[in-house]
Write a protein that holds these residues in place. Structure first.
Motif, mmCIF file in Angstrom:
data_model
loop_
_atom_site.group_PDB
_atom_site.id
_atom_site.type_symbol
_atom_site.label_atom_id
_atom_site.label_comp_id
_atom_site.label_asym_id
_atom_site.label_seq_id
_atom_site.Cartn_x
_atom_site.Cartn_y
_atom_site.Cartn_z
ATOM 1 N N CYS A 12 0.833 -1.208 0.000
ATOM 2 C CA CYS A 12 0.000 0.000 0.000
ATOM 3 C C CYS A 12 0.863 1.252 0.000
ATOM 4 C CB CYS A 12 -0.922 0.002 1.212
ATOM 5 S SG CYS A 12 -2.341 -1.092 1.076
ATOM 6 N N ARG A 13 1.875 1.277 0.843
ATOM 7 C CA ARG A 13 2.742 2.454 0.916
ATOM 8 C C ARG A 13 3.465 2.679 -0.410
ATOM 9 N NH1 ARG A 13 5.334 1.588 6.985
ATOM 10 N NH2 ARG A 13 3.619 2.621 8.132
ATOM 11 N N ALA A 14 3.983 1.585 -0.977
ATOM 12 C CA ALA A 14 4.720 1.708 -2.237
ATOM 13 C C ALA A 14 3.815 2.189 -3.367
ATOM 14 C CB ALA A 14 5.355 0.366 -2.599
ATOM 15 N N ARG A 15 2.599 1.638 -3.440
ATOM 16 C CA ARG A 15 1.692 2.045 -4.512
ATOM 17 C C ARG A 15 1.232 3.493 -4.311
ATOM 18 N NH1 ARG A 15 1.840 -0.533 -8.966
ATOM 19 N NH2 ARG A 15 -0.344 -0.145 -9.433
ATOM 20 N N ARG A 16 0.934 3.873 -3.074
ATOM 21 C CA ARG A 16 0.472 5.243 -2.800
ATOM 22 C C ARG A 16 1.538 6.257 -3.181
ATOM 23 N NH1 ARG A 16 0.950 8.548 1.575
ATOM 24 N NH2 ARG A 16 1.754 6.901 2.962
ATOM 25 N N GLY A 52 -14.888 7.740 4.958
ATOM 26 C CA GLY A 52 -14.592 8.788 5.920
ATOM 27 C C GLY A 52 -13.103 9.082 5.987
ATOM 28 N N ILE A 53 -12.768 10.360 6.155
ATOM 29 C CA ILE A 53 -11.366 10.747 6.267
ATOM 30 C C ILE A 53 -10.748 10.056 7.482
ATOM 31 C CG2 ILE A 53 -9.782 12.677 6.633
ATOM 32 C CD1 ILE A 53 -11.045 12.579 3.863
ATOM 33 N N GLY A 54 -9.600 9.457 7.273
ATOM 34 C CA GLY A 54 -8.911 8.727 8.339
ATOM 35 C C GLY A 54 -9.035 7.227 8.221
ATOM 36 N N THR A 55 -9.948 6.763 7.367
ATOM 37 C CA THR A 55 -10.136 5.307 7.234
ATOM 38 C C THR A 55 -8.887 4.641 6.679
ATOM 39 O OG1 THR A 55 -12.514 5.569 6.871
ATOM 40 C CG2 THR A 55 -11.514 3.496 6.160
ATOM 41 N N TYR A 56 -8.366 5.196 5.595
ATOM 42 C CA TYR A 56 -7.195 4.567 4.982
ATOM 43 C C TYR A 56 -5.981 4.630 5.904
ATOM 44 C CZ TYR A 56 -3.229 3.547 2.074
ATOM 45 O OH TYR A 56 -2.062 2.983 1.600
ATOM 46 N N GLU A 60 -3.439 1.564 6.732
ATOM 47 C CA GLU A 60 -2.009 1.549 6.406
ATOM 48 C C GLU A 60 -1.140 1.453 7.661
ATOM 49 O OE1 GLU A 60 1.026 4.655 4.652
ATOM 50 O OE2 GLU A 60 -0.370 4.035 3.052
ATOM 51 N N THR A 61 -1.624 1.946 8.782
ATOM 52 C CA THR A 61 -0.859 1.868 10.028
ATOM 53 C C THR A 61 -1.223 0.625 10.845
ATOM 54 O OG1 THR A 61 -2.493 3.301 11.116
ATOM 55 C CG2 THR A 61 -0.534 4.364 10.176
ATOM 56 N N LEU A 62 -1.982 -0.269 10.251
ATOM 57 C CA LEU A 62 -2.344 -1.566 10.846
ATOM 58 C C LEU A 62 -3.223 -1.428 12.084
ATOM 59 C CD1 LEU A 62 1.016 -3.564 10.472
ATOM 60 C CD2 LEU A 62 -0.842 -3.255 8.829
ATOM 61 N N LYS A 63 -3.929 -0.308 12.179
ATOM 62 C CA LYS A 63 -4.888 -0.157 13.273
ATOM 63 C C LYS A 63 -6.252 -0.733 12.908
ATOM 64 C CE LYS A 63 -2.651 4.030 15.045
ATOM 65 N NZ LYS A 63 -2.774 5.498 15.252
ATOM 66 N N LEU A 78 -5.588 2.328 -5.373
ATOM 67 C CA LEU A 78 -4.132 2.319 -5.518
ATOM 68 C C LEU A 78 -3.672 1.561 -6.756
ATOM 69 C CD1 LEU A 78 -3.061 1.836 -1.792
ATOM 70 C CD2 LEU A 78 -3.203 3.953 -3.130
ATOM 71 N N ARG A 79 -4.633 1.151 -7.563
ATOM 72 C CA ARG A 79 -4.329 0.523 -8.848
ATOM 73 C C ARG A 79 -3.414 -0.690 -8.720
ATOM 74 N NH1 ARG A 79 -4.244 5.465 -13.287
ATOM 75 N NH2 ARG A 79 -6.202 6.412 -12.586
ATOM 76 N N PHE A 80 -3.792 -1.580 -7.821
ATOM 77 C CA PHE A 80 -3.056 -2.836 -7.694
ATOM 78 C C PHE A 80 -3.080 -3.581 -9.020
ATOM 79 C CE2 PHE A 80 -3.237 -4.102 -2.909
ATOM 80 C CZ PHE A 80 -2.800 -2.843 -2.548
#
Length: 274
Positions: A12-16, A52-56, A60-63, A78-80
């Motif tokens: 996710c981080r790499a694609r973002r 909602g803002i904050g969902t992603y 990504e932070t595994l919460k 993210l166009r996987f």
């Protein structure tokens, strides 16, 4: 089984970071002083997913472990690649996804399979999830008395005279030995892709056939793939014999199958060329 979130997080981080706002249809961020931000912001992904803002950020932070539905939204935003989508689905949920990330694109089978099939001595073809042949070899063409590969293998197998005729059909004793296995196999394919309109229309058409409908109404549904089966077959050029069926599946084209038929001519019949 615990989900493997780490690999998903790294992807996710790499694609973002590899995507710019304009790549995904968002407005370019105004330039400002300070370090340049590479790629998409986490809130950009929320906008793309309409969540909602904050969902992603929580994902990504595994919460937050995403549900299959949220995971699909993230993969689309993210166009996987299709292969990345399948692998992450396996990591997160322990199963392959039931539907491709890009359903139309998944009808395409990698071109390398053409070379794989054409290099096969035995009868061989690749069909997509709609049972449409994509690649095949010369031995596959010779299987058909007409010498013509059908556009739709489901309709050919389930309703055509060339396949079912008791006197000259390729599938010997279709009603007893082929039909009871082919019908649940195709029905399972249709159920696996309920959103594929072409496949559903094919299912509707074949169900109008009286012989198909009779077998379907018997309710025998344990057979969902052809791998390892052996049945009598009337080869288009070699005559009667038996067919040993093998199947495997391209991983990037969900529902596609590579079908290989090892044909054993009856005694007294010519065999295939070595």
């Amino acid at each position: 089984m615990q989900p493997d979130n780490k690999a998903f997080q790294q992807l996710c981080r790499a694609r973002r970071r590899s995507l710019s706002p304009t790549d995904v249809g968002l407005q370019e961020r105004p330039r400002r002083t300070g370090p340049r931000v590479e790629g998409l912001l986490q809130t950009d992904v929320d906008v793309l997913m309409a969540t909602g803002i904050g969902t992603y950020q929580k994902v990504e932070t595994l919460k937050l472990t995403p549900s299959p539905r949220l995971f699909r939204k993230i993969a689309l935003a993210l166009r996987f690649k299709e292969s990345e989508f399948v692998q992450c689905h396996l990591d997160l949920f322990g199963t392959a996804p039931g539907l491709s990330l890009y359903p139309d694109a998944s009808l395409s089978v990698p071109p390398a399979y053409k070379e794989k099939v054409e290099g096969q001595r035995h009868i061989c073809c690749v069909q997509n999830r709609r049972w449409q042949p994509v690649y095949w070899n010369a031995a596959f063409v010779e299987l058909f008395p007409s010498g013509v590969v059908p556009d739709d293998l489901a309709r050919w197998c389930l309703t055509s005279d060339e396949a079912r005729d008791p006197d000259y059909g390729v599938m010997i004793n279709w009603d007893a030995l082929w039909g009871p296995l082919l019908v649940p196999h195709f029905v399972a394919s249709a159920k696996a892709f309920p959103d594929d309109e072409v496949l559903q229309e094919t299912n509707r058409l074949v169900q109008q056939d009286e012989r198909v409908r009779s077998l379907h109404e018997r309710g025998e549904n344990a057979y969902i793939h052809p791998d390892g089966g052996r049945r009598p077959l009337r080869h288009g050029t070699l005559g009667p014999g038996s067919a040993e069926l093998l199947a495997d599946a391209p991983q990037t084209a969900l529902g596609a199958r590579v079908i290989t038929i090892i044909f054993h001519p009856d005694k007294g019949q010519p065999g295939p060329d070595p």
